[in-house]
Design an enzyme around this catalytic site. Sequence first.
Site, PDB file in Angstrom:
ATOM      1  N   GLU A 176       0.857  -1.181   0.000  1.00 46.63           N
ATOM      2  CA  GLU A 176       0.000   0.000   0.000  1.00 46.63           C
ATOM      3  C   GLU A 176       0.893   1.231   0.000  1.00 46.63           C
ATOM      4  OE1 GLU A 176      -3.063  -0.770   3.035  1.00 46.63           O
ATOM      5  OE2 GLU A 176      -3.115   1.402   3.279  1.00 46.63           O
ATOM      6  N   ASP A 186      -5.042   9.533  10.416  1.00 46.26           N
ATOM      7  CA  ASP A 186      -3.717   9.025  10.769  1.00 46.26           C
ATOM      8  C   ASP A 186      -3.167   9.611  12.058  1.00 46.26           C
ATOM      9  OD1 ASP A 186      -2.900   7.161   8.642  1.00 46.26           O
ATOM     10  OD2 ASP A 186      -3.310   8.884   7.352  1.00 46.26           O
TER      11      ASP A 186
END
Lengths: 393, 257
Positions: free
Chosen positions: B46, B57
């Site tokens: 990824e 995040d």
Amino acid sequence: MKIQVDERGYYGNFGGAFIPEMLYPNIEELRENYEQIVQAPDFQKQFNHLLRDFVGRPTPLYLAERLSEKYGAEIYLKREDLCHTGAHKVNNTVGQILLAQKLGKQKVIAETGAGQHGVATATVCALMGIECIVYMGEVDMARQKPNVERMRILGAEVRPATSGSKTLKDATNEAMRHWINNPTDTHYIIGSVVGPHPYPEMVARFQSVISKEIKAQLLEKKGKENPDYVIACVGGGSNAAGAFYHYYNEEDVQLVAVEAAGLGNHTGESAATTVLGKPGILHGSKTLLMQTEDGQVVEPYSISAGLDYPGIGPVHAHLFETGRAKFYSVTDEEAMKAGVLLSRTEGIIPAVESAHAFAALNQMTFNSSDVVVINLSGRGDKDLETYIKWGKY
Amino acid sequence: MNRIDKLFQDKKERVLNVYFTAGYPQLNDTTTILEALETSGADLIEIGIPYSDPIADGPTIQESNGVALENGMTLKVLFNQLKGIRDKVSVPIVLMGYVNPIVQFGVENFCAKCEEVGVDAVILPDLPMFEYLEIYKPMFEKHGLYNIFLITPQTSEARIRQIDENSNGFIYMVSSASTTGAKTSISLDQSDYFARVKNMNLKNPTLIGFGISNAETFDKACENANGAIIGSAFIKAISEEGNLEEKISGFVRSVIG
């Protein structure tokens, strides 16, 4: 063309709910429940009671005679600066804290730039005995110290946002991350008409008491509800949304939104989103956004921390795109001068944010019969340092 | 056949998906990292598209995003780096990012570039399902691109069904209510959620991500899904001093043995 939100949270091309799956249940819970809760008679009763006895509403609609004379129109000031805590922000936090209680939430988080929304949130949390955490950019904490201490006195925890540019945008990111990590017991009180649906409409509704009162007050004073102009400053745009709300679809009323041009729109140091922004996605909604050609969010600049935001509420992006509102932008210097002018003609020192709305008067022309309402969204106490530093008075 | 379908046809357990941020630690590390990951045994890779405001995040990936942007990483640069990558790397490649940079690049143009360089799927956490279905899906399908959806412990069964119905490739199971890298373990209270999803017999394979950081958590995740995704822990590993390829092979070995 009617200005209203659709079931997906869109105002025309702007709005929506661009959120990670982690926040989907929270946003759904709000979306499914808020209208019903807010419309319930006991909520309305509590909300109106607090607005009257705690916030001090209705705020006066004041005919500014000397200012009217200077600009050759009949100028009224909507005195949101007289609200408890010093600005309109508290209208929304009172509504949202009641909503948080009805949703059974035990904790509240908020983001703040200049600290006004943080103080308004800390205030209602103290009132209700609810735990409160406010995220504030590390840079803003340093330049808005008195508001940091106000929040602490009120019992809130102020957490520095240390990521990115360490200002309002990053405080909002941190609040959203906190919410992702604490999805079930926490309500997030967003301070402006930004964020994923239903926040923009919900916040606008809580602020719409401003235009509701203007209508009633003008009817009493002038025998008609509609002025010729309603003028308000726009950062995220909550005071403007509140002042415009009941006039969105009254075509005879010219809506005027005033953005912060910082050092000037061509200097790279501005926060005038409709001038410098393009459609993009930030903090959960599609709106006009200051960004690089690669889609990275650009850090805005304004002397006013409350207007220092790279986006704009989706409803304002729509008002701009459709031409329903006319947008002006005003530099730091023009705003500060307008702040001093209001101080000396009317005896009111406005917040630097609100001073932007007054500076737009210099760019407009009026007929002597025009009735103009300016939303005086906040008072200048918090900005004393800024006035002193600017120094030209 | 999409490389992801081929992968899950051949390998139904202990699938290792590793995330890294494009442009980190250095702007031009992309192909080195891809090749080293494949050689070391990653089954799927990824690549994170750095963004100024990555709200899903935690600090580690935020920081890598910031450094990558300072290094000059953009989608244009990334697609240039990925030109010819299919001569060197054969595992499926997934791009992960936030929707705004894709919108500015142009969604159609983005999909075409993905197809051109050999990207198999995209993860856009802040793209709502209905926006995907109504606007993005035809473009994704035209270019053979899969859209990977996330589910979390709070996702209702009805919505998991809906996501499964509209998914291709695999479903990304977020292990707990958190941002990336916030937790470094998998706790017992997650087993209810894992069991619940397992018992739904979804048509798509599942990979568990968030909180997977080492062999122990990887093994635990693999008991409950077809494999797992490691992000923050890998970013930390390649942030340390030393030779990049050795750090990568050392890390992957430490996870899969």
